[in-house]
Design a protein around this motif. Structure first.
Motif, short mmCIF file in Angstrom:
data_model
loop_
_atom_site.label_atom_id
_atom_site.label_comp_id
_atom_site.label_asym_id
_atom_site.label_seq_id
_atom_site.Cartn_x
_atom_site.Cartn_y
_atom_site.Cartn_z
N MET A 15 0.85 -1.19 0.00
CA MET A 15 0.00 0.00 0.00
C MET A 15 0.89 1.24 0.00
SD MET A 15 -2.97 1.59 0.21
CE MET A 15 -4.09 0.21 0.46
N ARG A 16 0.75 2.05 -1.01
CA ARG A 16 1.55 3.27 -1.12
C ARG A 16 0.66 4.48 -0.87
NH1 ARG A 16 6.12 4.76 -5.55
NH2 ARG A 16 7.25 3.44 -4.07
N LEU A 17 0.87 5.13 0.26
CA LEU A 17 0.19 6.36 0.63
C LEU A 17 1.12 7.53 0.35
CD1 LEU A 17 -1.86 8.18 2.22
CD2 LEU A 17 -0.69 7.42 4.30
N ILE A 18 0.62 8.53 -0.35
CA ILE A 18 1.41 9.74 -0.58
C ILE A 18 0.70 10.93 0.06
CG2 ILE A 18 2.26 11.38 -2.31
CD1 ILE A 18 2.98 9.11 -4.09
N GLN A 19 1.47 11.67 0.85
CA GLN A 19 0.98 12.90 1.47
C GLN A 19 1.46 14.11 0.69
OE1 GLN A 19 2.76 13.86 5.21
NE2 GLN A 19 1.35 15.53 5.67
N ILE A 20 0.53 14.98 0.35
CA ILE A 20 0.83 16.31 -0.17
C ILE A 20 0.18 17.31 0.77
CG2 ILE A 20 1.17 15.67 -2.59
CD1 ILE A 20 -1.74 16.36 -3.13
N THR A 21 0.66 18.54 0.78
CA THR A 21 0.12 19.47 1.76
C THR A 21 0.39 20.91 1.38
OG1 THR A 21 -0.08 19.80 4.15
CG2 THR A 21 2.16 19.59 3.28
N ASP A 22 -0.40 21.81 1.94
CA ASP A 22 -0.16 23.25 1.89
C ASP A 22 0.06 23.77 0.47
OD1 ASP A 22 0.16 24.26 4.90
OD2 ASP A 22 0.93 22.22 4.74
N ALA A 23 -1.01 23.66 -0.32
CA ALA A 23 -0.97 24.14 -1.70
C ALA A 23 -1.16 25.66 -1.77
CB ALA A 23 -2.03 23.45 -2.53
N HIS A 24 -1.99 26.22 -0.91
CA HIS A 24 -2.23 27.67 -0.83
C HIS A 24 -2.62 28.26 -2.19
CE1 HIS A 24 -1.00 28.23 3.37
NE2 HIS A 24 -0.16 27.23 3.14
N LEU A 25 -3.64 27.66 -2.79
CA LEU A 25 -4.09 28.07 -4.12
C LEU A 25 -4.99 29.31 -4.06
CD1 LEU A 25 -4.97 24.56 -5.60
CD2 LEU A 25 -2.85 25.87 -5.88
N HIS A 26 -5.04 30.00 -5.19
CA HIS A 26 -5.90 31.17 -5.38
C HIS A 26 -6.91 30.89 -6.49
CE1 HIS A 26 -2.20 32.80 -3.60
NE2 HIS A 26 -2.91 33.81 -3.17
N ALA A 27 -7.96 31.69 -6.52
CA ALA A 27 -8.89 31.62 -7.64
C ALA A 27 -8.17 31.96 -8.94
CB ALA A 27 -10.06 32.57 -7.40
N ASP A 28 -7.26 32.91 -8.89
CA ASP A 28 -6.44 33.30 -10.03
C ASP A 28 -5.21 32.39 -10.10
OD1 ASP A 28 -4.90 34.45 -12.01
OD2 ASP A 28 -4.81 36.44 -11.06
N LYS A 29 -5.16 31.54 -11.09
CA LYS A 29 -4.05 30.60 -11.20
C LYS A 29 -2.71 31.30 -11.42
CE LYS A 29 -6.70 26.67 -12.99
NZ LYS A 29 -6.84 25.70 -14.12
N ARG A 30 -2.75 32.55 -11.82
CA ARG A 30 -1.50 33.29 -12.06
C ARG A 30 -0.98 34.00 -10.81
NH1 ARG A 30 -4.13 36.94 -16.54
NH2 ARG A 30 -5.64 36.92 -14.81
N ALA A 31 -1.75 33.95 -9.73
CA ALA A 31 -1.37 34.67 -8.51
C ALA A 31 -0.07 34.14 -7.95
CB ALA A 31 -2.48 34.54 -7.47
N ARG A 32 0.75 35.05 -7.41
CA ARG A 32 2.04 34.68 -6.84
C ARG A 32 1.94 34.54 -5.33
NH1 ARG A 32 6.47 34.68 -9.81
NH2 ARG A 32 7.71 34.81 -7.91
N SER A 33 2.80 33.69 -4.78
CA SER A 33 2.99 33.63 -3.34
C SER A 33 4.29 34.35 -3.02
CB SER A 33 3.04 32.18 -2.86
OG SER A 33 4.13 31.51 -3.45
N ARG A 34 4.89 34.06 -1.88
CA ARG A 34 6.11 34.76 -1.48
C ARG A 34 7.28 34.43 -2.39
NH1 ARG A 34 3.71 32.26 2.74
NH2 ARG A 34 2.61 33.59 4.25
N SER A 35 7.34 33.20 -2.90
CA SER A 35 8.51 32.81 -3.69
C SER A 35 8.17 32.00 -4.93
CB SER A 35 9.49 32.00 -2.82
OG SER A 35 8.90 30.79 -2.38
N GLY A 36 6.95 32.10 -5.41
CA GLY A 36 6.58 31.35 -6.60
C GLY A 36 5.11 31.51 -6.94
N VAL A 37 4.65 30.70 -7.85
CA VAL A 37 3.25 30.68 -8.28
C VAL A 37 2.64 29.38 -7.77
CG1 VAL A 37 1.66 30.73 -10.23
CG2 VAL A 37 3.79 32.06 -10.32
N PRO A 38 1.75 29.43 -6.77
CA PRO A 38 1.25 28.20 -6.16
C PRO A 38 0.62 27.22 -7.14
CG PRO A 38 0.71 30.07 -4.77
CD PRO A 38 1.29 30.63 -6.04
N TRP A 39 -0.15 27.72 -8.11
CA TRP A 39 -0.78 26.79 -9.04
C TRP A 39 0.27 26.04 -9.88
CZ3 TRP A 39 -4.73 23.92 -9.67
CH2 TRP A 39 -4.97 23.30 -10.90
N ARG A 40 1.29 26.74 -10.32
CA ARG A 40 2.35 26.09 -11.10
C ARG A 40 3.04 25.02 -10.26
NH1 ARG A 40 7.91 27.77 -11.64
NH2 ARG A 40 8.90 26.83 -13.45
#
Length: 244
Positions: A1-26
């Motif tokens: 059984m392979r479980l993968i955890q992902i976390t803290d995507a911090h997405l915006h309605a605008d896929k082009r929106a930037r975070s502190r050091s990148g583009v969350p959607w990208r």
């Protein structure tokens, strides 16, 4: 059984929106594409799906996650709105992993950065653990241990002592997975005659600087995810990073 955890995507309605050091959607797309190549049996997204708390941000996440060839589940983080999440995908308490169980805990406190379970959720956890002695993975958003960064430890799970006191009676709990800290982390929590392995996961969005006294971004680190391989009553786990 392979479980993968992902976390803290911090997405915006605008896929082009930037975070502190990148583009969350990208970054979300890049991480998810690599996760798909790992052929997981189940994926857990452990909170802070959204940054702007919009329905559109959850819809973006769900459309992408529906491309997985396996079941996926999520829990709310401090930035999330559960009532919007359930419009896109259910919030559930338990996942059957065959010889293992995955229990999902909601630690969100409305409009607050820290987490808390409270007496009712802790009682529900005890009730769930009474039902079976199969080995258990617990997933929650807020760290139930100190991670060594003073500012993050101040906004972790407030009733962590009560959480660990609850688990003292249940040696079938083997693993706890958390998000929120935006960094890889590993710790063994001793509970008398047994112990629990506690793991943090890199964020899909920005990474936080380990050991920092005040909030700081680790701009040299990369997004990632955690793989947990469950075999019988044993397991292996490691972190993979994603190039942007």
């Amino acid at each position: 059984m392979r479980l993968i955890q992902i976390t803290d995507a911090h997405l915006h309605a605008d896929k082009r929106a930037r975070s502190r050091s990148g583009v969350p959607w990208r970054q979300f797309e890049r991480v998810l594409a690599q996760v798909m190549r790992e052929r997981p049996d189940v994926v857990l997204l452990s909170g802070d799906v959204s940054q702007d708390e919009t329905l559109a941000s959850y819809q973006h996440a769900c459309r992408a996650l529906e491309g997985l060839a396996c079941p996926w589940f999520w829990i709310p983080g401090n930035h999330d709105q559960p009532e919007l999440m359930v419009e896109c995908h259910p919030l559930i308490d338990e996942v059957d992993l065959g010889s293992w169980r995955l229990l999902l805990l909601d630690t969100r406190v409305a409009q607050m950065p820290h987490g808390e379970l409270g007496t009712e959720r802790l009682a529900a956890l005890s009730e769930a653990l009474e039902q079976s002695d199969r080995p258990v993975v617990i997933g929650l958003h807020h760290p139930p241990v100190e991670v060594g960064a003073a500012w993050m430890d101040a906004i972790g799970l407030k009733d962590r002592d009560a959480f660990w006191q609850t688990l003292t009676r249940y040696p079938q709990v083997k693993i706890v997975l958390f998000g929120h800290a935006h960094q890889a982390f590993a710790h063994r929590r001793s509970l008398g005659e047994h112990s629990v392995e506690v793991y943090g996961c890199p964020a899909m969005a920005d990474q936080f600087m380990p050991g920092a006294k005040a909030f700081a971004i680790d701009e040299a680190s990369r997004p990632g995810y955690r793989i947990v391989e469950l075999r019988g009553d044993e397991w292996q786990t490691w972190v993979e990073r994603v190039n942007l």
